[in-house]
Design an enzyme around this catalytic site. Structure first.
Site, PDB file in Angstrom:
ATOM      1  N   CYS A 134       0.838  -1.201   0.000  1.00 38.21           N
ATOM      2  CA  CYS A 134       0.000   0.000   0.000  1.00 38.21           C
ATOM      3  C   CYS A 134       0.870   1.248   0.000  1.00 38.21           C
ATOM      4  CB  CYS A 134      -0.943  -0.015   1.196  1.00 38.21           C
ATOM      5  SG  CYS A 134      -1.995   1.442   1.285  1.00 38.21           S
ATOM      6  N   CYS A 137      -0.481   4.124   2.052  1.00 38.93           N
ATOM      7  CA  CYS A 137      -0.268   3.995   3.503  1.00 38.93           C
ATOM      8  C   CYS A 137       1.190   4.270   3.868  1.00 38.93           C
ATOM      9  CB  CYS A 137      -0.587   2.581   3.994  1.00 38.93           C
ATOM     10  SG  CYS A 137      -2.028   1.826   3.269  1.00 38.93           S
ATOM     11  N   ASP A 138       2.120   3.739   3.096  1.00 34.80           N
ATOM     12  CA  ASP A 138       3.520   3.684   3.543  1.00 34.80           C
ATOM     13  C   ASP A 138       4.491   4.542   2.730  1.00 34.80           C
ATOM     14  OD1 ASP A 138       2.697   1.844   5.444  1.00 34.80           O
ATOM     15  OD2 ASP A 138       3.004   0.140   4.103  1.00 34.80           O
TER      16      ASP A 138
END
Ligand code: NDP
Length: 307
Positions: A134, A137-138
């Site tokens: 992701c 997300c990261d």
């Protein structure tokens, strides 16, 4: 066999939000959480984009907090897997792995989707330490670092584009000599000076030390020649598998196996609703999953009122 007004199957942000709304509406929902209560967010670390947490929050803590909120209004929890459902007549029947059986006047499906991984021996233990599925997300954690993305579909293009905002260099590793991604997405990747493509290669090994991922071994799919490439991160962009096996062929799915919903989170079966990643191949965010969870609970409430 006990009879419930609403049974929620699956427990990520979509399921817990549906539970909060359904329990506050006095529908006394049961949520069947599966083996990994909290879903995909329990395998992430910092969540910095969920509104309401200005300093960020750890994924598992966010899920615990949502669960507590649902508990406060009387949601019942069960940690088991649903093995099958009978949606042919109401009340619907739900069978669980632990041999519990329930009848439900309405069902909310929020079983999520699992990112596909390559199947390399250490990749799962390196999630959060250089391996991710992701970028949204990261990606932020890879400022000025070198990252690799695996895949050749729209997900891989999107991951690479997003990562290029932070990383110093992004390389897409693809097993063939052409992408299956849509032409405009491909073009954006080709036009991005920070992104290059390593065609005809498979990632065959992930190399890490105690700080996390340091490099990957790639193998040429035509010559079998191997090479080591230094990298700080390896992002999987090889697709997602929606968790719908227990439904058999009772619910309409799209070509990629996601539950088809319309403007509302209704499925093809009246009284059965779907929310979160199991019906969303596009946004796949905790906040959008929570939003559809709220919508599914409101739809279930109206359905029960009308029927
Ligand atoms: P796809 O199935 O379209 O693509 C998966 C890619 O991963 C393929 O290129 C495939 O290679 C590669 N792959 C699969 N398994 C492996 C493996 N074991 N090793 C190496 N490579 C592998 O999945 P996506 O998630 O990209 O897209 C799914 C759907 O969601 C599509 O309809 C897509 O259009 C849509 N989508 C749309 C977006 C948007 O419009 N913004 C964003 C993301 C997804 P190969 O090509 O060789 O099979």
């Amino acid at each position: 066999m006990s009879n419930k007004k609403v049974v929620i199957i699956g427990s990520g942000p979509a399921g817990y939000t549906a539970a909060i709304y359904a329990s506050r509406a006095n529908l006394e929902p049961l949520i069947i959480e599966g083996h990994e209560p909290g879903g995909q967010l329990t395998t992430t670390t910092d969540v910095e984009n969920f509104p309401g947490f200005s300093d960020g929050i750890m994924g598992p803590e966010l899920m615990q907090t949502m669960k507590k909120q649902a508990e406060r209004f009387g949601t019942q929890f069960l940690s088991t897997m649903v093995t099958s459902v009978d949606l042919s007549k109401r009340p619907f029947t739900i069978k669980c792995e632990n041999s519990d059986e329930f009848q439900a006047d309405s069902i909310i499906i929020s079983t999520g989707a699992s990112a596909k991984y390559l199947g390399l021996p250490n990749e799962k233990e390196l999630i959060g330490k250089g391996v991710s599925a992701c970028a949204t997300c990261d990606g932020f954690f890879y400022k000025n670092q070198v990252v690799h993305v695996v895949g050749g579909g729209d997900t891989a293009m999107e991951e690479a584009m997003f990562l290029s905002k932070f990383a110093s260099k992004v390389t897409i590793v693809h097993r063939r000599d052409s992408f299956r991604a849509s032409k405009p997405m491909q073009q954006r990747v080709f036009d991005n000076p920070k992104i290059d493509v390593l065609w005809n290669h498979q990632v065959s090994e992930i190399i890490a030390d105690n700080t996390g991922v340091t490099s990957i071994k790639v193998t040429n799919t035509s010559t079998q020649e191997e090479a080591i490439r230094e990298t700080n991160g390896l992002f999987m962009g090889i697709g997602h598998t929606p968790n719908t096996k227990f439904l058999g062929d009772q619910i309409t799915l799209d070509d990629h196996g996601f539950i088809v919903t319309g403007e509302h989170p209704d499925t093809n079966i009246p009284g059965v609703f779907a929310c979160g990643d199991v019906q969303d191949s596009y946004y796949r965010q905790a906040i959008s999953a929570a939003g559809t969870g709220c919508m599914a609970a409101i739809r279930a409430e109206r359905f029960l009122e009308e029927n």
